[in-house]
Design a protein around this motif. Sequence first.
Motif, mmCIF file in Angstrom:
data_model
loop_
_atom_site.group_PDB
_atom_site.id
_atom_site.type_symbol
_atom_site.label_atom_id
_atom_site.label_comp_id
_atom_site.label_asym_id
_atom_site.label_seq_id
_atom_site.Cartn_x
_atom_site.Cartn_y
_atom_site.Cartn_z
ATOM 1 N N SER A 146 -62.355 0.071 -1.261
ATOM 2 C CA SER A 146 -62.009 1.475 -1.491
ATOM 3 C C SER A 146 -61.777 2.190 -0.164
ATOM 4 O O SER A 146 -61.014 3.141 -0.100
ATOM 5 N N THR A 147 -62.386 1.712 0.906
ATOM 6 C CA THR A 147 -62.165 2.313 2.221
ATOM 7 C C THR A 147 -60.820 1.905 2.803
ATOM 8 O O THR A 147 -60.380 2.478 3.787
ATOM 9 N N LEU A 148 -60.152 0.933 2.190
ATOM 10 C CA LEU A 148 -58.881 0.431 2.695
ATOM 11 C C LEU A 148 -57.691 0.879 1.851
ATOM 12 O O LEU A 148 -56.568 0.488 2.120
ATOM 13 N N GLN A 149 -57.921 1.684 0.845
ATOM 14 C CA GLN A 149 -56.880 2.028 -0.122
ATOM 15 C C GLN A 149 -55.677 2.752 0.477
ATOM 16 O O GLN A 149 -54.572 2.602 0.000
ATOM 17 N N ASN A 150 -55.862 3.557 1.502
ATOM 18 C CA ASN A 150 -54.784 4.398 2.008
ATOM 19 C C ASN A 150 -54.035 3.802 3.190
ATOM 20 O O ASN A 150 -53.354 4.508 3.899
ATOM 21 N N MET A 151 -54.144 2.524 3.390
ATOM 22 C CA MET A 151 -53.431 1.919 4.505
ATOM 23 C C MET A 151 -52.144 1.265 4.034
ATOM 24 O O MET A 151 -51.970 0.997 2.848
ATOM 25 N N ASN A 152 -51.243 1.025 4.961
ATOM 26 C CA ASN A 152 -49.941 0.467 4.618
ATOM 27 C C ASN A 152 -49.940 -1.052 4.510
ATOM 28 O O ASN A 152 -49.071 -1.621 3.885
ATOM 29 N N ALA A 153 -50.895 -1.709 5.138
ATOM 30 C CA ALA A 153 -50.950 -3.172 5.106
ATOM 31 C C ALA A 153 -51.620 -3.655 3.822
ATOM 32 O O ALA A 153 -52.527 -3.007 3.306
ATOM 33 N N PRO A 154 -51.202 -4.800 3.314
ATOM 34 C CA PRO A 154 -51.844 -5.346 2.113
ATOM 35 C C PRO A 154 -53.262 -5.830 2.403
ATOM 36 O O PRO A 154 -53.556 -6.302 3.500
ATOM 37 N N VAL A 155 -54.125 -5.692 1.408
ATOM 38 C CA VAL A 155 -55.494 -6.192 1.490
ATOM 39 C C VAL A 155 -55.570 -7.408 0.572
ATOM 40 O O VAL A 155 -55.289 -7.318 -0.621
ATOM 41 N N ILE A 156 -55.942 -8.542 1.141
ATOM 42 C CA ILE A 156 -55.962 -9.805 0.405
ATOM 43 C C ILE A 156 -57.389 -10.327 0.340
ATOM 44 O O ILE A 156 -58.065 -10.435 1.361
ATOM 45 N N ASN A 157 -57.830 -10.648 -0.856
ATOM 46 C CA ASN A 157 -59.156 -11.235 -1.059
ATOM 47 C C ASN A 157 -59.037 -12.740 -0.844
ATOM 48 O O ASN A 157 -58.324 -13.427 -1.572
ATOM 49 N N ALA A 158 -59.747 -13.268 0.151
ATOM 50 C CA ALA A 158 -59.659 -14.694 0.492
ATOM 51 C C ALA A 158 -60.449 -15.592 -0.449
ATOM 52 O O ALA A 158 -60.262 -16.808 -0.435
ATOM 53 N N GLU A 159 -61.282 -15.009 -1.277
ATOM 54 C CA GLU A 159 -62.149 -15.797 -2.148
ATOM 55 C C GLU A 159 -61.325 -16.763 -3.010
ATOM 56 O O GLU A 159 -60.414 -16.359 -3.720
ATOM 57 N N GLY A 160 -61.647 -18.048 -2.899
ATOM 58 C CA GLY A 160 -60.970 -19.062 -3.695
ATOM 59 C C GLY A 160 -59.638 -19.528 -3.142
ATOM 60 O O GLY A 160 -58.942 -20.308 -3.790
ATOM 61 N N HIS A 161 -59.267 -19.082 -1.941
ATOM 62 C CA HIS A 161 -57.978 -19.452 -1.353
ATOM 63 C C HIS A 161 -58.174 -20.182 -0.033
ATOM 64 O O HIS A 161 -59.057 -19.837 0.751
ATOM 65 N N SER A 162 -57.316 -21.145 0.213
ATOM 66 C CA SER A 162 -57.321 -21.837 1.503
ATOM 67 C C SER A 162 -56.534 -21.008 2.516
ATOM 68 O O SER A 162 -55.793 -20.082 2.146
ATOM 69 N N ALA A 163 -56.674 -21.351 3.776
ATOM 70 C CA ALA A 163 -55.914 -20.654 4.817
ATOM 71 C C ALA A 163 -54.416 -20.829 4.591
ATOM 72 O O ALA A 163 -53.635 -19.893 4.799
ATOM 73 N N GLU A 164 -54.000 -21.992 4.146
ATOM 74 C CA GLU A 164 -52.578 -22.225 3.884
ATOM 75 C C GLU A 164 -52.081 -21.330 2.746
ATOM 76 O O GLU A 164 -50.993 -20.767 2.823
ATOM 77 N N GLU A 165 -52.889 -21.192 1.696
ATOM 78 C CA GLU A 165 -52.507 -20.309 0.587
ATOM 79 C C GLU A 165 -52.397 -18.859 1.075
ATOM 80 O O GLU A 165 -51.468 -18.146 0.694
ATOM 81 N N LEU A 166 -53.336 -18.444 1.916
ATOM 82 C CA LEU A 166 -53.295 -17.077 2.444
ATOM 83 C C LEU A 166 -52.061 -16.871 3.316
ATOM 84 O O LEU A 166 -51.391 -15.840 3.227
ATOM 85 N N LYS A 167 -51.746 -17.837 4.137
ATOM 86 C CA LYS A 167 -50.538 -17.781 4.971
ATOM 87 C C LYS A 167 -49.302 -17.627 4.097
ATOM 88 O O LYS A 167 -48.437 -16.785 4.349
ATOM 89 N N ASN A 168 -49.227 -18.417 3.035
ATOM 90 C CA ASN A 168 -48.075 -18.343 2.132
ATOM 91 C C ASN A 168 -48.007 -16.983 1.430
ATOM 92 O O ASN A 168 -46.918 -16.449 1.229
ATOM 93 N N MET A 169 -49.161 -16.437 1.055
ATOM 94 C CA MET A 169 -49.193 -15.111 0.427
ATOM 95 C C MET A 169 -48.645 -14.051 1.379
ATOM 96 O O MET A 169 -47.850 -13.190 0.990
ATOM 97 N N ILE A 170 -49.100 -14.095 2.618
ATOM 98 C CA ILE A 170 -48.664 -13.124 3.612
ATOM 99 C C ILE A 170 -47.158 -13.230 3.838
ATOM 100 O O ILE A 170 -46.441 -12.232 3.834
ATOM 101 N N GLU A 171 -46.675 -14.441 4.014
ATOM 102 C CA GLU A 171 -45.269 -14.640 4.344
ATOM 103 C C GLU A 171 -44.331 -14.403 3.181
ATOM 104 O O GLU A 171 -43.187 -14.007 3.371
ATOM 105 N N SER A 172 -44.813 -14.590 1.959
ATOM 106 C CA SER A 172 -43.949 -14.377 0.792
ATOM 107 C C SER A 172 -44.123 -12.995 0.170
ATOM 108 O O SER A 172 -43.352 -12.613 -0.700
ATOM 109 N N GLY A 173 -45.154 -12.277 0.615
ATOM 110 C CA GLY A 173 -45.413 -10.948 0.049
ATOM 111 C C GLY A 173 -46.142 -11.012 -1.278
ATOM 112 O O GLY A 173 -46.213 -10.017 -1.991
ATOM 113 N N LEU A 174 -46.711 -12.155 -1.632
ATOM 114 C CA LEU A 174 -47.440 -12.305 -2.900
ATOM 115 C C LEU A 174 -48.933 -12.092 -2.651
ATOM 116 O O LEU A 174 -49.607 -12.997 -2.178
ATOM 117 N N PHE A 175 -49.411 -10.924 -2.959
ATOM 118 C CA PHE A 175 -50.841 -10.634 -2.786
ATOM 119 C C PHE A 175 -51.262 -9.624 -3.795
ATOM 120 O O PHE A 175 -50.494 -9.005 -4.444
#
Length: 79
Positions: A50-79
């Motif tokens: 809730s403290t991050l709601q007003n920012m322009n960058a996406p907030v991604i929950n890493a729980e259950g994701h590998s670093a590669e999955e997170l990288k792909n989310m960031i690069e594809s805009g899927l978050f």
Amino acid sequence: MEMHRKIAVDGSLANIKKRLNEYGYEIDDLNMDNLEEVSAVITNGQYDISTLQNMNAPVINAEGHSAEELKNMIESGLF
């Protein structure tokens, strides 16, 4: 056009930080002072987003994701 590659990552996610750095991302610790400077924020799922709601960058929950999955989310805009 080069994508901004600076990411704020929760301090408890040391392995994620290391792997994303290996993928070429500049990694910064997640704190309230640097949020305007990053292109994405990765949390451990226990951070109060809730403290991050007003920012322009996406907030991604890493729980259950590998670093590669997170990288792909960031690069594809899927978050």
